[in-house]
Every structure is written in C-alpha cells, then in structure tokens.
Design an enzyme around this catalytic site. Structure first.
Site, PDB file in Angstrom:
ATOM      1  N   PRO A 319      -5.026  12.640  43.246  1.00  0.00           N
ATOM      2  CG  PRO A 319      -3.724  13.865  44.300  1.00  0.00           C
ATOM      3  CD  PRO A 319      -3.848  12.533  44.121  1.00  0.00           C
ATOM      4  N   GLY A 320      -6.493  15.405  41.611  1.00  0.00           N
ATOM      5  CA  GLY A 320      -6.575  16.070  40.264  1.00  0.00           C
ATOM      6  C   GLY A 320      -7.788  15.738  39.514  1.00  0.00           C
ATOM      7  CB  VAL A 321      -9.044  17.238  36.322  1.00  0.00           C
ATOM      8  CG1 VAL A 321     -10.182  16.938  35.258  1.00  0.00           C
ATOM      9  CG2 VAL A 321      -8.912  18.545  36.666  1.00  0.00           C
ATOM     10  NE  ARG A 322     -11.605  10.542  40.225  1.00  0.00           N
ATOM     11  CZ  ARG A 322     -11.023  10.877  41.398  1.00  0.00           C
ATOM     12  NH1 ARG A 322     -10.139  11.917  41.257  1.00  0.00           N
ATOM     13  NH2 ARG A 322     -11.481  10.614  42.418  1.00  0.00           N
ATOM     14  N   GLY A 323      -9.074  11.777  34.491  1.00  0.00           N
ATOM     15  CA  GLY A 323      -8.680  11.650  33.250  1.00  0.00           C
ATOM     16  C   GLY A 323      -9.716  11.335  32.508  1.00  0.00           C
ATOM     17  CG  MET A 324     -11.605  13.402  29.374  1.00  0.00           C
ATOM     18  SD  MET A 324     -12.134  14.501  28.217  1.00  0.00           S
ATOM     19  CE  MET A 324     -10.285  15.152  27.687  1.00  0.00           C
ATOM     20  CE  LYS A 339      -1.337   8.269  33.457  1.00  0.00           C
ATOM     21  NZ  LYS A 339      -0.401   9.044  32.906  1.00  0.00           N
ATOM     22  CG  ASP A 374      10.912   5.633  32.237  1.00  0.00           C
ATOM     23  OD1 ASP A 374      10.435   5.381  31.264  1.00  0.00           O
ATOM     24  OD2 ASP A 374      12.052   5.041  32.802  1.00  0.00           O
TER      25      ASP A 374
END
Length: 571
Positions: A319-324, A339, A374
């Site tokens: 969840p959250g704003v999609r990363g650039m 990630k 970490d």
C-alpha cells in the site's frame, strides 16, 4: 585410477576460512570496550563499518583459496558437493557457533555457483543444527538475588562490571537506579524475596553507549532489563537509566539501529536469551542486532519459505504511493516488503540503477540512529507463480522486466531488497487523530534531525518516504537520494532583483547540483495547511539554511552527536 573427490579437504578449507573470519570479527568486537573507555567515538563508527564489510571480504578471500587449491573441473563439479556438505557437518558438530558456520558454507557455495544450482543437498537451506544443545557450556549470564536489599543487589551487580575508567558518581547512580526500579515495578515485587536479576555477562557496546542486558524476574513474572552506561569525558562512567518496558527495550534492539559489539561465545544461546525477554522479536532480527547479519539473513529466508509453504498468503503490491524508482510488494501475513528497481525511472529522477544500488548498500554501513530501516539484499529469489496475485505479478513484469521474469510456473526475482513493513507516514496521517498527528509530526522532525546528526541527508523528505513502526516511531526507508549531509550546499534563497522576479515561474538565481534551499520545504512537504503550520511550530528551524550549516560545521569538527535509543528519564 581416478582420484577420489576431495570433499574433506574442501570442507576443511571452508572451515579454516570461517575460523579466520571469526578471529577478525572478534578482534574488532573485543576492541569495543577500550574504544568506549577512551572515548574514541569516530573509531567506533569506523570499526562498525569495517566489521560489516569484513564478511564479504573474507568470503572473496576464501573463494580465492579454493580456486587456487583445487582445479576448476574438480571444485566446480556441483554433483559432488553433497559430499562436501556431509564432511563439513562432521567438522562443525563440536562447535559452539555451528549455525554461523553453516551460513558461512552457504556463502562460499553461492560465491562459486550460480543460484540455479542451489539445493538443500549441496548447502544448508534448512539448518541441521538443533536449536539448543544439551551439552555443558560456559555460563553466559550472572544471577543476583534480592537478598532483602535492592540497594545491595545493585551494588553487587556493579561490582561485577568495572571499567578502566572509574564511575563518576556510582553511589548517586545506584540511588537513582533503586528509585527507578521502585518506580517501574509494583511495590510488592520490590519486596518479594524471590526477586532476582539475570544479566548477560559481556557488556554490549554501540555508538557512544554501553549496555547491561538481562531481566528482572520472580516466580511468576519477568521484565526485560537494560541499563545504559555513558562515558562523559572528564567525568567518568555514568549510569544513564534503567529500562524495563518491553516496547522500549525492543526499540533499543530495533532493525533501525546499528549492530551491537558484544563477545558472544555461544550465539544461539544468547539469541535464545534475548528471545525470552523480547518474545515479539524474530530471531533473524536478534542475530542481526549483534552483528551476525548474514545469519539473520539465513533465518529470515527460512522463515519466509516456511511461511509460504504453510499459508495461503499471496504477494500483493504494498500500500502507498507507487515509487518512482522502486516497485514494492509484500505478503499480507509476513511483516516484510520486497523492493525491486524499476527498469525506467520517473523523469524527475536523475539517478541510475548503479547509483541506487550504491545508496542502498551505503545504508548498511552507516549509523542508522534508529531512523533508517535495515535492509537485506537478495539475488535470484524463486517463488511459485501461484503465490502472486495476478495484478501484482502483472505490475512487476511491466515495470521491472529485467529483474522479474516468468519461468514456467516460477517467478524469478533476480535482485531485491527486503525491509520491515511499516505504515507509510502519509497514509498514517490520513487516518490519525489530532494527538496522533502531533506525535507523528514531532517524531518526523526528530527523525530528520537525528539523521542529520549522523551526517545523513535523506534527499527526498516527502512523507511517503517515511514509515511508522508498531511502536509509533517514524523511520526513513527510501534511499535512492540519500547522501552525506556534508556533501550538500545549503543556501538561502537570494532576494529578488526586481519585482518581476517574484512573479516569474523560473528561479532568478543559479542552482547547482548539490544546492538545497530549506525555505522551499514547507509546500514541498505538506499539502495540508494545518500540518504545515504545526510542523513549522514544532521544527521550524529545519526551514533555515543556517541550522543545517551549523550541523555541518559540528560534523566537520569531528563531533559525534549523541542520539539516544531510549527515553532519558530525569535528564
């Protein structure tokens, strides 16, 4: 006649390399007490970084030993490696650090072979070590009985923990500790003749602090116990408090902090001891917290494959704003995010893939001061396709096709990082009450300030790049733009030359690649005007270039600024 495959010799070479690594690891660790006593604060940070890099350096060195000692056709005959594993098991059975020796073997195997050769026959995907051994071992803890006097018990404890630098005011410290024990525990517990303290014998060192770690307990209950010590130069050793709250002790051992230096002759037993006082911590985090981060990685991987095998959980986008720069996915029932680097970044990002990798690796070696999560770096994860929600898999294949690939019914993730999952700060604030907003914004500003004190500038300080932990702490987790604070050129916005300058959509002043204008932060960080005004009241100095320049000057003078992992009662 063909020669027998040299399984025993290969196993011995790998184990000799492990002994060499452990020797160097312990030498760095054993120096912690002297560095603390002599207040060599910068050397403490250097030693911490050196100990982290030591593992990969020694793996590369032993890889060279193997290649020099054994012809490539022999060494790289993967079909024979179950023999090496069997020989290695026999050699590590008597050891007290045998679980670490298994992980070391795995690292050497992976340094020689591609990851598609990984199997439990050739290496230790599943451990062969019992969790605890029944045989006699040296005691790692000391026990102190109440004996009718709380003060007498505390005196006995500190008689066993002397330093080459004297305590500055031990009598006063003991009086304050006694008062804190009485304040932390119910009155009847402090009078219970069965009340006792169990402490780990070695002192744990990290940054500018030393820690006595253990538990208070009686017949029915127990409380974790941490006593932090500081060396006030010119004033001796000072007892800085007493912590018995499980949540606060958990924060001291947090995944957001640098690793402790501690002499741990039997790692599994010490981790078991920590697990007893911190039952909410996974053993992967506990191994990592005392510097055995590769063992933590092994324990994490085993927990992950066990979770996938024994649950219906499926990967979804986090969840959250999609990363650039990064695409982030997670397992709802497993408290971790994965990630991967996208193939194409947003046009506003000027970094490339190699730079992002360097930034994430940098985080491993710097002081995270409780404000950066970490990470563990993995290559060639293989998961069943059935373990992905279709939308999640489709997005990963679209944005990161060079990293995420389908191989029949298997999803190959060629490269990723794992981090503890947190609630993105922007989402947290959307659902938070007034008091929670105040606490979160206060901690958000403290996070930025404490990172700066450790010579880290986050770069992109947007709310979406910070998370809120289960203990309510705000932590930075998006590293593609971090840099050392001393690399940044903080500037005031020059006054306009003409009235027309203020109306222009373009700046009337030159901007260098490392220039940052803190006056621009408020509208950049906060769309919500109420939050903007509140943060300005709480941490308005962050909008002043001179504040940042003052920190840079202190760091340039060699100062290591105090950042405490606990609330300092009465200070």
């Amino acid at each position: 006649m063909p020669q027998p495959w040299p399984a025993v010799e290969i196993a011995r070479t790998i184990l000799a390399g492990f002994d060499d690594y452990r020797d160097h690891f312990q030498r760095i660790t054993f120096g912690a007490r002297q560095r603390f006593e002599q207040a060599r604060w910068q050397e403490i940070q250097q030693a911490a970084a050196a100990r982290i890099s030591l593992y990969e350096e020694k793996v590369a060195e032993v890889n060279g030993w193997l290649r020099q000692a054994f012809p490539a056709p022999v060494l790289l005959d993967v079909a024979q490696w179950p023999l090496a594993k069997h020989a290695y098991i026999q050699q590590i059975d008597p050891r007290l650090d045998d679980e670490l020796a298994e992980t070391w073997y795995n690292s050497l195997f992976c340094s020689l072979f591609s990851h598609d050769q990984i199997s439990d026959g050739c290496m230790f995907i599943h451990t062969t070590r019992p969790s605890l051994r029944g045989r006699e071992r040296a005691a790692q803890t000391r026990t102190y009985a109440l004996g009718g006097s709380l003060k007498g018990m505390l005196q006995a404890i500190f008689a066993d923990y002397p330093f080459d630098v004297a305590y500055g005011d031990l009598e006063g410290d003991l009086a304050r500790l006694e008062a804190q024990v009485r304040d932390c525990l119910p009155d009847w517990v402090c009078k219970d003749p069965e009340l006792a303290v169990e402490l780990f014998v070695p002192v744990l060192y990290r940054n500018k602090g030393a820690y006595l770690v253990g538990r208070l307990y009686n017949r029915d209950e127990q409380w974790p116990l941490v006593i932090p010590l500081l060396h006030r130069e010119g004033h001796g050793i000072e007892v800085d408090g007493l912590i018995t709250d499980e949540a606060e002790v958990s924060i001291i051992f947090s995944f957001t902090r640098s690793y402790f230096m501690a002499d741990v002759p039997v790692p599994a037993e010490f981790v078991h001891f920590l697990k007893r006082i911190l039952p909410g911590k996974h053993i992967a985090e506990l191994y990592t917290s005392i510097g055995f981060y590769k063992q933590g990685k092994s324990e994490f991987y085993r927990a992950l494959i066990n979770h996938l095998a024994n649950s219906d959980d499926r990967f979804v986008m986090a969840p959250g704003v999609r990363g650039m720069v990064m695409s982030v996915f997670t397992l709802p029932g497993f408290n971790t995010v994965f990630k991967v680097i996208k193939d194409r970044f947003s046009p506003s990002k000027t970094v490339d893939r190699a730079t992002v990798i360097d930034k994430y690796r940098l985080v491993k070696s710097v002081d995270r001061v409780g404000r950066m999560a970490d990470t563990q770096e993995f290559a060639d994860f293989r998961f069943p396709r059935s373990k992905f929600e279709p939308d999640c898999l489709a997005e990963l294949l679209e944005v990161a096709p060079s990293t995420v690939a389908l191989e029949g019914d298997t999803v190959l993730v060629r490269h990723c990082w794992t981090e503890r999952r947190m609630t993105p700060l922007n989402l947290y604030l959307e659902r938070a009450g007034e008091g929670q907003v105040l606490a979160a914004l206060e901690d958000y500003g403290l996070a930025i300030k404490q990172l700066a004190a450790a010579n880290i500038f986050p770069g992109d300080m947007l709310l979406k790049n910070f998370g809120v932990t289960r203990h309510g702490r705000v932590v930075f987790y998006d590293y593609d733009e971090i840099c050392f604070l001393t690399e940044v050129n903080f500037r005031h916005i020059p006054p306009p030359r003409y009235p027309e300058d203020e109306l222009s959509g373009e700046p009337w002043y030159s901007i260098g690649p490392h220039d940052v204008f803190p006056e621009e932060f408020p509208p950049f960080l906060f769309a919500d005007m109420g939050q903007r005004r509140l943060f300005s009241r709480l941490h308005g100095e962050l909008y002043d270039a001179d504040y940042w320049k003052g920190l840079q000057a202190a760091i340039g003078e060699g100062k290591v600024i105090d950042v405490f992992p606990y609330r300092r009662k009465g200070r």
